[in-house]
Design a protein around this motif. Structure first.
Motif, PDB file in Angstrom:
ATOM      1  N   UNK A  56       0.977  -0.913   0.434  1.00  0.00           N
ATOM      2  CA  UNK A  56       0.106   0.025  -0.408  1.00  0.00           C
ATOM      3  C   UNK A  56       1.315   1.467  -0.169  1.00  0.00           C
ATOM      4  N   UNK A  57       1.994   1.113   0.504  1.00  0.00           N
ATOM      5  CA  UNK A  57       2.974   2.755   0.195  1.00  0.00           C
ATOM      6  C   UNK A  57       3.557   2.682  -1.342  1.00  0.00           C
ATOM      7  N   UNK A  58       3.618   2.300  -1.669  1.00  0.00           N
ATOM      8  CA  UNK A  58       3.864   2.163  -3.666  1.00  0.00           C
ATOM      9  C   UNK A  58       3.228   2.825  -3.830  1.00  0.00           C
ATOM     10  N   UNK A  59       1.192   2.522  -3.284  1.00  0.00           N
ATOM     11  CA  UNK A  59       0.811   3.321  -3.674  1.00  0.00           C
ATOM     12  C   UNK A  59       0.565   4.663  -3.694  1.00  0.00           C
ATOM     13  N   UNK A  60       0.792   4.613  -2.268  1.00  0.00           N
ATOM     14  CA  UNK A  60      -0.073   6.142  -1.512  1.00  0.00           C
ATOM     15  C   UNK A  60       1.448   7.073  -2.649  1.00  0.00           C
ATOM     16  N   UNK A  61       2.572   6.367  -3.185  1.00  0.00           N
ATOM     17  CA  UNK A  61       4.087   6.935  -3.127  1.00  0.00           C
ATOM     18  C   UNK A  61       3.809   7.052  -4.541  1.00  0.00           C
ATOM     19  N   UNK A  62       2.969   6.515  -5.444  1.00  0.00           N
ATOM     20  CA  UNK A  62       3.255   6.331  -6.702  1.00  0.00           C
ATOM     21  C   UNK A  62       1.762   7.223  -7.356  1.00  0.00           C
ATOM     22  N   UNK A  63       0.671   7.140  -6.486  1.00  0.00           N
ATOM     23  CA  UNK A  63      -0.391   7.753  -6.927  1.00  0.00           C
ATOM     24  C   UNK A  63      -1.136   8.517  -6.055  1.00  0.00           C
ATOM     25  N   UNK A  64      -0.939   9.348  -5.081  1.00  0.00           N
ATOM     26  CA  UNK A  64      -1.390  10.196  -4.688  1.00  0.00           C
ATOM     27  C   UNK A  64      -0.816  11.446  -5.541  1.00  0.00           C
ATOM     28  N   UNK A  65       0.804  11.879  -5.970  1.00  0.00           N
ATOM     29  CA  UNK A  65       1.209  13.120  -6.564  1.00  0.00           C
ATOM     30  C   UNK A  65       0.442  12.772  -7.891  1.00  0.00           C
ATOM     31  N   UNK A  66      -0.999  11.739  -8.459  1.00  0.00           N
ATOM     32  CA  UNK A  66      -1.477  11.330  -9.411  1.00  0.00           C
ATOM     33  C   UNK A  66      -2.228  12.514  -9.186  1.00  0.00           C
ATOM     34  N   UNK A  67      -2.869  12.317  -7.878  1.00  0.00           N
ATOM     35  CA  UNK A  67      -4.424  12.565  -8.015  1.00  0.00           C
ATOM     36  C   UNK A  67      -4.225  14.392  -7.142  1.00  0.00           C
ATOM     37  N   UNK A  68      -3.280  14.597  -7.493  1.00  0.00           N
ATOM     38  CA  UNK A  68      -3.135  16.009  -6.930  1.00  0.00           C
ATOM     39  C   UNK A  68      -1.744  16.303  -8.289  1.00  0.00           C
ATOM     40  N   UNK A  69      -2.159  17.042  -9.016  1.00  0.00           N
ATOM     41  CA  UNK A  69      -1.271  17.020 -10.451  1.00  0.00           C
ATOM     42  C   UNK A  69      -0.751  18.188 -10.287  1.00  0.00           C
ATOM     43  N   UNK A  70      -1.536  19.102  -9.698  1.00  0.00           N
ATOM     44  CA  UNK A  70      -0.610  20.929  -9.410  1.00  0.00           C
ATOM     45  C   UNK A  70       0.635  21.084  -8.010  1.00  0.00           C
ATOM     46  N   UNK A  71       0.580  20.076  -7.678  1.00  0.00           N
ATOM     47  CA  UNK A  71       1.880  19.804  -6.999  1.00  0.00           C
ATOM     48  C   UNK A  71       2.918  19.060  -7.166  1.00  0.00           C
ATOM     49  N   UNK A  72       4.388  19.658  -6.495  1.00  0.00           N
ATOM     50  CA  UNK A  72       5.226  18.793  -6.741  1.00  0.00           C
ATOM     51  C   UNK A  72       5.047  17.268  -6.601  1.00  0.00           C
ATOM     52  N   UNK A  73       5.603  16.084  -7.158  1.00  0.00           N
ATOM     53  CA  UNK A  73       5.899  15.017  -6.058  1.00  0.00           C
ATOM     54  C   UNK A  73       5.771  14.858  -4.777  1.00  0.00           C
ATOM     55  N   UNK A  74       7.115  15.788  -5.007  1.00  0.00           N
ATOM     56  CA  UNK A  74       7.949  15.381  -3.571  1.00  0.00           C
ATOM     57  C   UNK A  74       7.278  16.047  -2.743  1.00  0.00           C
ATOM     58  N   UNK A  75       6.801  17.615  -2.811  1.00  0.00           N
ATOM     59  CA  UNK A  75       5.444  17.801  -1.920  1.00  0.00           C
ATOM     60  C   UNK A  75       4.953  17.431  -1.311  1.00  0.00           C
ATOM     61  N   UNK A  76       4.153  16.704  -2.555  1.00  0.00           N
ATOM     62  CA  UNK A  76       3.092  15.456  -2.138  1.00  0.00           C
ATOM     63  C   UNK A  76       2.856  13.953  -1.108  1.00  0.00           C
ATOM     64  N   UNK A  77       4.489  13.974  -1.343  1.00  0.00           N
ATOM     65  CA  UNK A  77       5.127  12.410  -0.987  1.00  0.00           C
ATOM     66  C   UNK A  77       5.383  12.959   0.536  1.00  0.00           C
ATOM     67  N   UNK A  78       5.684  14.262   0.669  1.00  0.00           N
ATOM     68  CA  UNK A  78       6.078  14.625   1.789  1.00  0.00           C
ATOM     69  C   UNK A  78       4.784  15.042   3.097  1.00  0.00           C
TER      70      UNK A  78
END
Ligand SMILES: Nc1ncnc2c1ncn2[C@@H]1O[C@H](COP(=O)(O)OP(=O)(O)OP(=O)(O)O)[C@@H](O)[C@H]1O
Ligand SMILES: Cc1ncc(C[n+]2csc(CCO)c2C)c(N)n1
Length: 303
Positions: free
Chosen positions: A50-72
């Protein structure tokens, strides 16, 4: 018998202060409202992959922010499981950010979801468990063995409120120990729903608020016997209100028996017989009481 109430307010932007939510993210596509569930939860866990999904998919659900910011920002409190699915780089990323990692690779008899639910129950020993609600994101789709395993977790922890959620529907258990009141959020859920006995057949289930309610045989729902005698005789029906056994049948002239008239209200459910699928919610309040545990499922509306 005590009442349990349910309302899917966790799918709304703002929620009442109670209950306390914990979120478990599974190794399956994140529902589109995962960021909302994350916001509402006071404890967030990933079950192994499930951690892979948070890492990979959360940035896709929030495309207006940088992937790094979303992951943090979307950092799980805990990752727990047998750790055979989480990628190394994902484990290292969250471990470096302070996520608690619990490797239970020795236990190959319980699922990663089971391990996470057990953690949550221990996390809040003093919390009144009736005020705890565990939301499980990504519980359906893909592998049927996992889906059934997830439903089995509802049964193994039947005293804890656990809601399995996918993009399309939610499922929870209605334990037979309580009567239940389900408050529908008509903007976000329904109208399609189901009530399914689990663990054993249900001899008697009573509902209100559904298009096809289940109800015990009662004289009030039984058609006036004169109208039956006037022609609506149906033989070989499995149901009869015993109150009418004193009348004699106009067609066979015998006492009315189980084989004479159908009861219009269903009450039993079992696999191999009737189960309530493709039902429809009619009102904003559904009530359910049963002598067996039931699964309640309702569709989540597309925006
Ligand atoms: N396709 C799926 N549908 C529903 N739930 C799933 C699915 N895949 C995984 N899960 C859930 O996510 C949890 C973590 O998944 P993960 O893939 O890490 O499990 P796993 O133990 O490695 O599975 P397996 O070894 O059987 O592939 C599982 O315990 C299960 O609850
Ligand atoms: C009868 C039986 N069937 C399957 C498994 C396998 N299994 C069940 S849960 C689990 C852990 C998954 O993370 C694994 C490998 C078992 N132990 N016992």
């Amino acid at each position: 018998m005590e009442l349990m109430s349910y309302s899917s307010t966790f799918l709304l932007p703002t929620i009442p202060p109670s209950p306390t939510y914990a979120l478990v993210v599974l190794n399956q596509s994140l529902p589109r409202f995962a960021p909302l569930l994350w916001k509402h939860a006071q404890l967030r866990l990933c079950a192994d992959g499930g951690a892979n999904r948070v890492y990979d998919d959360m940035p896709l659900l929030l495309p207006h922010e940088s992937a790094f910011d979303v992951r943090k920002r979307y950092k799980p409190d805990v990752i727990k499981g047998d750790m055979d699915s989480i990628r190394k780089e994902v484990l290292e990323f969250y471990a470096n950010m302070g996520t608690k990692i619990i490797d239970e690779s020795d236990d190959q008899d319980t699922t990663d979801l089971h391990k996470c639910v057990a953690y949550i129950c221990d996390w809040a020993p003093d919390l009144d468990k009736s005020n705890l609600c565990i939301l499980v994101a990504g519980a359906l789709g893909g592998r049927f063995d996992h889906e059934i395993g997830n439903i089995n977790v509802l049964c193994r922890f039947s005293t804890i409120r656990i809601i399995l959620i996918s993009d399309d529907c939610l499922i929870h258990l209605l334990p037979r120990t309580h009567r239940h009141e389900i408050h529908i959020q008509p903007t976000i859920e329904g109208p399609h729903c189901g009530l399914i006995p689990i663990g054993m057949p249900s001899g008697s289930t009573t509902t209100t608020g559904l298009q096809w309610d289940l109800a015990p045989c009662k004289v009030q729902v039984w058609p006036d016997y004169r109208s039956i005698l006037n022609g609506s005789h149906v033989c070989n029906s499995p149901k009869l209100s015993v109150l009418y056994c004193t009348y004699s049948c106009a067609i066979c002239y015998g006492n009315l028996t189980q084989s004479c008239f159908p009861c219009p209200a269903e009450t039993e459910m079992k696999f191999g017989g009737l189960i309530s699928t493709s039902n429809i919610v009619k009102g904003e309040k559904i009530t359910v009481q049963s002598d067996s545990d039931l699964l309640w499922t309702i569709n989540i509306k597309k925006l």
